[in-house]
Design a protein around this motif. Structure first.
Motif, PDB file in Angstrom:
ATOM      1  N   GLY A   2      -0.478   8.470   2.903  1.00  0.00           N
ATOM      2  CA  GLY A   2      -1.250   7.258   3.098  1.00  0.00           C
ATOM      3  C   GLY A   2      -1.095   6.650   4.471  1.00  0.00           C
ATOM      4  N   SER A   3       0.074   6.822   5.080  1.00  0.00           N
ATOM      5  CA  SER A   3       0.300   6.367   6.453  1.00  0.00           C
ATOM      6  C   SER A   3       1.519   7.100   7.004  1.00  0.00           C
ATOM      7  N   ASP A   6       5.079   7.045   5.566  1.00  0.00           N
ATOM      8  CA  ASP A   6       5.475   7.923   4.457  1.00  0.00           C
ATOM      9  C   ASP A   6       6.133   9.211   4.947  1.00  0.00           C
ATOM     10  N   SER A  30      -5.924   7.101   4.745  1.00  0.00           N
ATOM     11  CA  SER A  30      -5.811   5.939   3.882  1.00  0.00           C
ATOM     12  C   SER A  30      -7.034   5.820   2.989  1.00  0.00           C
ATOM     13  N   ALA A  57       1.542   8.293  -1.499  1.00  0.00           N
ATOM     14  CA  ALA A  57       1.050   6.943  -1.231  1.00  0.00           C
ATOM     15  C   ALA A  57       1.930   5.928  -1.946  1.00  0.00           C
ATOM     16  N   ALA A  61      -1.498   3.031  -4.163  1.00  0.00           N
ATOM     17  CA  ALA A  61      -1.408   4.485  -4.289  1.00  0.00           C
ATOM     18  C   ALA A  61      -2.707   5.135  -4.760  1.00  0.00           C
ATOM     19  N   LEU A  63      -4.675   7.065  -2.910  1.00  0.00           N
ATOM     20  CA  LEU A  63      -4.996   8.301  -2.194  1.00  0.00           C
ATOM     21  C   LEU A  63      -5.055   9.546  -3.082  1.00  0.00           C
TER      22      LEU A  63
END
Length: 160
Positions: A2-3, A6, A30, A57, A61, A63
């Motif tokens: 997600g980014s 993580d 994202s 994520a 969450a 994703l």
């Protein structure tokens, strides 16, 4: 993932995939900030030769589920510990509607996600299956060694 925040979690998956000699992609997408890119990634994944998608994520969450909605490939969700110790992410990932499954591992359990992905791929790849057997034999040997070390530990009332 997600980014890029993580990455410390997903690094464990990357290390397993490297050890098992499995090519992989590592990208940040994202579901909320780049939804068009997520949809394109998922829709094009099979055509690019991907066989399984691992999606990490936290918090909402979304994703893994969004990816699963746009592909027929298996998707494995990794809930990332966040605001509620990862329970929010875990529940978001496992509560998918009928027809859009996402396999889910434990909170921050990216290593297990990589192993599960490899097990899925190994059903059609005997070389990978062999590498997985060696990997799992190594896990067993660690337990054998731990018990050998514990046998040497002395306590007055220890019986083994």
């Amino acid at each position: 993932m997600g980014s890029t925040s993580d990455l410390p979690v997903m690094d464990k998956a990357a290390a397993v995939l490297d050890q098992l000699e499995v090519p992989f992609e590592l990208i940040a997408l994202s579901a909320h900030r780049t939804p068009a890119q997520v949809a394109a990634f998922a829709a094009e994944a099979e055509g690019r030769g991907l066989q399984v998608v691992i999606a990490a994520a936290g918090m909402a969450a979304a994703l893994p589920g969004v990816i699963a909605a746009h592909t027929v490939l298996p998707v494995i969700g990794v809930p990332v510990k966040g605001m509620l110790d990862g329970l929010d992410a875990l529940l978001s990932i496992v509560q998918m509607p009928p027809g859009i499954p996402v396999a889910t591992v434990g909170v921050n359990a990216a290593q297990n996600a990589a192993i599960l992905a490899c097990q899925v791929m190994a059903t059609a790849d005997t070389a990978l299956a062999g590498r997985l057997r060696v990997y799992k034999d190594g896990l067993a040997q660690k337990v054998v060694k731990a018990n050998e070390d514990l046998a040497a530990v002395q306590y007055k009332y220890k019986t083994n």
